[in-house]
Motif scaffolding. Structure first.
Motif, PDB file in Angstrom:
ATOM      1  N   PHE A  34       0.722  -1.403   0.212  1.00 50.05           N
ATOM      2  CA  PHE A  34       0.091  -0.060  -0.116  1.00 50.05           C
ATOM      3  C   PHE A  34       0.780   1.278   0.057  1.00 50.05           C
ATOM      4  O   PHE A  34       0.230   2.518  -0.277  1.00 50.05           O
ATOM      5  CB  PHE A  34      -0.926   0.055   1.106  1.00 50.05           C
ATOM      6  N   ALA A  35       2.207   1.055   0.259  1.00 48.57           N
ATOM      7  CA  ALA A  35       2.883   2.403   0.189  1.00 48.57           C
ATOM      8  C   ALA A  35       3.461   2.724  -1.284  1.00 48.57           C
ATOM      9  O   ALA A  35       3.909   3.597  -1.502  1.00 48.57           O
ATOM     10  CB  ALA A  35       4.243   2.191   1.016  1.00 48.57           C
ATOM     11  N   SER A  36       3.138   1.725  -1.981  1.00 50.27           N
ATOM     12  CA  SER A  36       3.851   1.619  -3.540  1.00 50.27           C
ATOM     13  C   SER A  36       2.587   2.746  -4.107  1.00 50.27           C
ATOM     14  O   SER A  36       1.611   2.865  -3.891  1.00 50.27           O
ATOM     15  CB  SER A  36       4.089   0.570  -4.218  1.00 50.27           C
ATOM     16  N   ARG A  37       3.070   2.937  -5.561  1.00 54.16           N
ATOM     17  CA  ARG A  37       1.935   3.573  -6.251  1.00 54.16           C
ATOM     18  C   ARG A  37       1.110   2.319  -7.230  1.00 54.16           C
ATOM     19  O   ARG A  37       0.120   2.735  -7.804  1.00 54.16           O
ATOM     20  CB  ARG A  37       2.800   4.390  -7.769  1.00 54.16           C
ATOM     21  N   GLY A  38       1.687   1.022  -6.689  1.00 55.60           N
ATOM     22  CA  GLY A  38       0.644   0.104  -7.186  1.00 55.60           C
ATOM     23  C   GLY A  38       1.399  -0.718  -8.617  1.00 55.60           C
ATOM     24  O   GLY A  38       2.551  -0.851  -8.591  1.00 55.60           O
ATOM     25  N   TRP A  39       0.589  -1.243  -9.421  1.00 54.14           N
ATOM     26  CA  TRP A  39       1.279  -1.961 -10.623  1.00 54.14           C
ATOM     27  C   TRP A  39       0.230  -1.975 -11.906  1.00 54.14           C
ATOM     28  O   TRP A  39      -0.771  -1.150 -11.654  1.00 54.14           O
ATOM     29  CB  TRP A  39       1.248  -3.494 -10.390  1.00 54.14           C
ATOM     30  N   ASP A  40       1.021  -2.226 -12.896  1.00 52.31           N
ATOM     31  CA  ASP A  40       0.315  -1.728 -14.379  1.00 52.31           C
ATOM     32  C   ASP A  40       0.295  -3.210 -14.984  1.00 52.31           C
ATOM     33  O   ASP A  40       0.070  -3.009 -16.339  1.00 52.31           O
ATOM     34  CB  ASP A  40       0.998  -0.655 -14.996  1.00 52.31           C
TER      35      ASP A  40
END
Length: 788
Positions: free
Chosen positions: A171-177
């Motif tokens: 949850f600290a990351s920007r996520g994934w694509d």
């Protein structure tokens, strides 16, 4: 049973009893739970209370918010203890202190954050488990515990700690694509526009000022520093149902009530004599303490440099807050735009302002974002009314020359005049939507696009632009890439998004071109909306889906008229199908629930060409087809002249047609399966291939000509979205993608190479022949002809 086996079972039994003993809540474990609850409470107070915007002072708001959370927490603890005596029996099983803390925590979160309330259960369970395990380790006596108990406690701590680390890093990351479909440029060569790039500044020098009440205590630009003073308006009729102590808090914060809403605006205007077209921009719902109107400076400065007077309208006092939200207010947002137009009319006709005689009141456009997008349409609809549809005692006061409306990621249906969808007619309309919009996650603007009617010929048109990697907020620099607001930002998947500059460049290109076409009468920009590929050099690399229609269209079938699948919209139009696995008409739906209120035909097929020896497909007389026969006389109209186009809209649903053996699993597979499985499938599948088919025409003398769709334009495959970092999100958003219609124009001249002395007016039948892709399901709409 031999001795060895008995010994093994004995050891397993002893170990299991040791595990049971280790997990039994003792004093140390309960103490650990207490510390865990205290930690959880502090985290919740900081994340939720500390993030609140009370409106006192930026430095004091986090402190006051945290204290408010703790007060609510304490009140719920006390209420639980006093009002529910029976819990004293229940809490004795674990810890009455822990139970009271949990009650206070849940109650406070439920009041201040309904979304976090849904997540607190799993999170609290992890924290409690970690606290219980840690309590058993650090409170003494660990060395004297049995071996099995030590193993269980250490293992539990390691596992839970690792799980917490994984969750925090996630949850600290920007996520994934990884769900993104790789961008593939359309291989069809299209001649670029020769007009100038509308996203580039013009030659005019830009000046700026503000107007407003002059008494605003919160915002100096509309208070002590205001340039032009305006009179407040009475908006009481448009905020009905908004009453009570929460509304008193709003009055205290703003310094005015519903009867004295200010007419505030930021203005960017060209230095010159004019007259210049007038453009109003209005934001949507956001935290009222974080003002939204400055977020369109990028657009105001651009348009002013190109010869428009631009106003970013302040309607923050309509917005929600942590303590209060207005109800049924979207009509008020639209009504307020008409009040601004009244002010501009007076300034243009007067002599005491810098705008005397410089405003072209015959060329007005309204732009709205989110709820503001719906409000812009409401204002244009109200503009033609004398009285408020919900209360005829209230006069509307319109009559302005509104030529065009732009709706950016608009809501739709939050207000319905007299209980009906907002009507629009005889103006130009552009709606823009992002495929990764985590706020308005379905293309609601498509409904208003459908409702806009052209009652006579004119220079107006309607268009829509859908961008795969755009979100909701980045069209406004204040909102940015945070569609949910802190602390929900932690749950957002922001990795797939275009940058803010890239997304605003899309807005600059399409909005700039739209206003040049509708207010500056620069018709060369119409090609951009008929085929966005003509402006590819100006736009970021992304997948775009567009629609276009104007009064020159002759519609044969738009699937709105009746339930007869064999007839079209224009009287005398006949429809037939052969070899189709799916053929039905329906209202197009959103990705989860709700209807776009747009009639379409759904066509599905399974087809494999027969080989020389017969083989599969031999039982078919030919590939599946869907044919539209023109009514008598249509062939003589201007719509089928040589320089015209055959037009339709289509979208790949991503479904598979039913199997021949009667298995229902097929065209609705994604909806029938578990939502989480559909979501995972969307992420893990190989890159989908675009659906392709043939368009075939038959003339009166029996001549046949055809063209493959992909030689005209590439129909994009299903483009899945991933809004959050949650393990699965189908429960909240439904399907991973929402089929979005693309307008396709097929020049009738392309058939001339196959038919000698081809005469477009002799066309009697046009068919979709599904012979290029082995199977698929598409939706089709708005079949007809249009002038080139």
């Amino acid at each position: 049973m031999n001795t060895t086996t008995k010994s093994l079972w004995k050891r397993i039994l002893e170990w299991s009893r040791g595990v049971e003993h280790a997990l039994t809540a003792g004093p140390r474990v309960r103490a650990g739970v207490g510390f865990a609850f205290a930690f959880l409470t502090v985290c919740a107070a900081v994340l939720i209370g500390g993030a609140m915007r009370i409106g006192i002072h930026p430095m004091l708001d986090p402190i006051i918010g945290t204290l408010l959370f703790m007060v609510l927490f304490a009140l719920f603890v006390l209420a639980t203890y006093v009002a529910v005596p029976v819990v004293r029996i229940l809490v004795s099983l674990v810890s009455w202190r822990a139970f009271l803390v949990l009650a206070g925590l849940v109650g406070a979160i439920a009041v201040m954050s309904s979304f976090f309330f849904m997540l607190i259960g799993p999170f609290a369970l992890v924290i409690i488990t970690l606290g219980a395990a840690a309590g058993g380790l650090v409170r003494g006596g660990f060395g004297d515990a049995s071996r099995s108990k030590r193993v269980v406690l250490v293992s539990l701590n390691v596992i839970v700690f690792a799980a917490v680390c994984v969750v925090v890093s996630r949850f600290a990351s920007r996520g994934w694509d990884r769900h993104l479909v790789a961008f593939v440029a359309d291989p069809v060569a299209v001649e670029a526009l020769t007009a100038d790039d509308p996203s580039q500044p013009g030659d005019a020098t830009v000046r700026t000022l503000t107007y407003g009440s002059g008494t605003d205590a919160r915002r100096p630009e509309f208070g002590s520093d205001v340039t032009l003073t305006t009179e407040p308006v009475d908006a009481t009729a448009f905020v009905k149902g908004s009453e009570g102590w929460r509304m008193k808090l709003r009055t205290w914060y703003w310094g005015f009530d519903f009867g004295n809403f200010p007419v505030n605006g930021r203005v960017w205007y060209p230095d010159g004599d004019g007259p210049f077209p007038l453009v109003l921009i209005v934001h949507g719902n956001h935290s009222m303490e974080e003002h939204s109107d400055p977020g369109y400076a990028w657009l105001g400065e651009l348009l002013a440099s190109r010869g428009f007077i631009v106003v970013s309208v302040d309607e923050n006092f309509f917005n929600g807050s942590w303590g209060s939200h207005l109800s049924r207010e979207n009509d008020g947002r639209g009504w307020m735009l008409l009040r601004h137009l009244e002010v501009w009319k007076a300034w243009n006709e007067g002599s005491a302002t810098p705008f005397a005689g410089k405003v072209d009141m015959e060329h007005i456009a309204l732009i709205g974002h989110s709820r503001g997008g719906e409000a812009a349409a409401i204002a244009a609809s109200f503009n033609r009314l004398a009285r408020y549809p919900d209360d005829a005692t209230v006069e509307i006061g319109g009559g302005f020359s509104i030529k065009s409306v732009v709706a950016i990621a608009p809501s739709d249906g939050q207000y319905t005049p007299a209980g009906r969808p907002t009507p629009l007619e005889d103006l130009s309309y552009l709606t823009i939507q992002g495929g990764h919009d985590a706020d308005v996650s379905s293309f609601a603007g498509a409904r208003q696009w459908r409702r806009l009617q052209f009652t006579h010929d004119g220079d107006f048109f309607k268009a829509s632009v859908w961008s795969y990697r755009s979100n909701h907020g980045q069209f406004n620099t204040v909102w940015g890439d945070d569609d949910w607001g802190w602390p929900f930002t932690l749950l957002l998947n922001r990795k797939p998004l275009l940058t803010g500059d890239e997304q605003r460049r899309i807005g600059a290109v399409v909005i700039g071109a739209f206003l040049e076409a509708t207010l500056h009468d620069r018709s060369e920009y119409l090609r951009l909306f008929r085929d966005l590929r003509t402006a590819a050099a100006w736009l970021p690399e992304d997948d775009y889906i567009t629609r276009y229609q104007d009064p020159g269209y002759t519609i044969l079938a738009d699937f709105e008229e009746d339930v007869d699948l064999t007839t079209g919209t224009t009287e005398g139009t006949e429809i037939d199908g052969a070899g189709l696995a799916v053929w039905r008409e329906e209202l197009q739906s959103y990705r989860k629930e709700g209807s776009k209120r747009n009639g379409v035909v759904v066509l599905g097929w399974r087809y494999e060409e027969r080989d020389d020896a017969g083989g599969k497909g031999e039982e078919l007389a030919g590939p599946p087809r869907y044919a539209v026969t023109l009514p008598d006389g249509t062939s003589g109209e201007r719509s089928t002249e040589f320089d015209s186009v055959f037009v339709f809209s289509a979208a790949d649903t991503g479904d598979s047609p039913p199997l021949d053996d009667g298995d229902d699993k097929g065209e609705e597979a994604a909806a029938a399966e578990d939502e989480s499985e559909a979501d995972e499938r969307a992420e893990e599948e190989e890159e989908p291939e675009p659906v392709d088919f043939t368009i075939e025409v038959t003339t009166a003398d029996g001549s046949v000509a055809s063209v493959v769709l992909s030689s005209i334009r590439r129909l994009v495959p299903p483009l899945p979205s991933r809004f959050s970092k949650l393990p699965t999100e189908g429960w909240a958003w439904g399907r991973a993608w929402e089929p979005t219609l693309q307008t396709v124009e097929v020049p009738l001249a392309v058939f001339s190479d196959q038919i000698v002395d081809f005469d477009p007016s002799s066309i009697i039948t046009i068919a979709f022949v599904f012979d290029q892709t082995p199977e698929g399901v598409v939706i089709v709409d708005d079949i007809g002809f249009a002038p080139r």
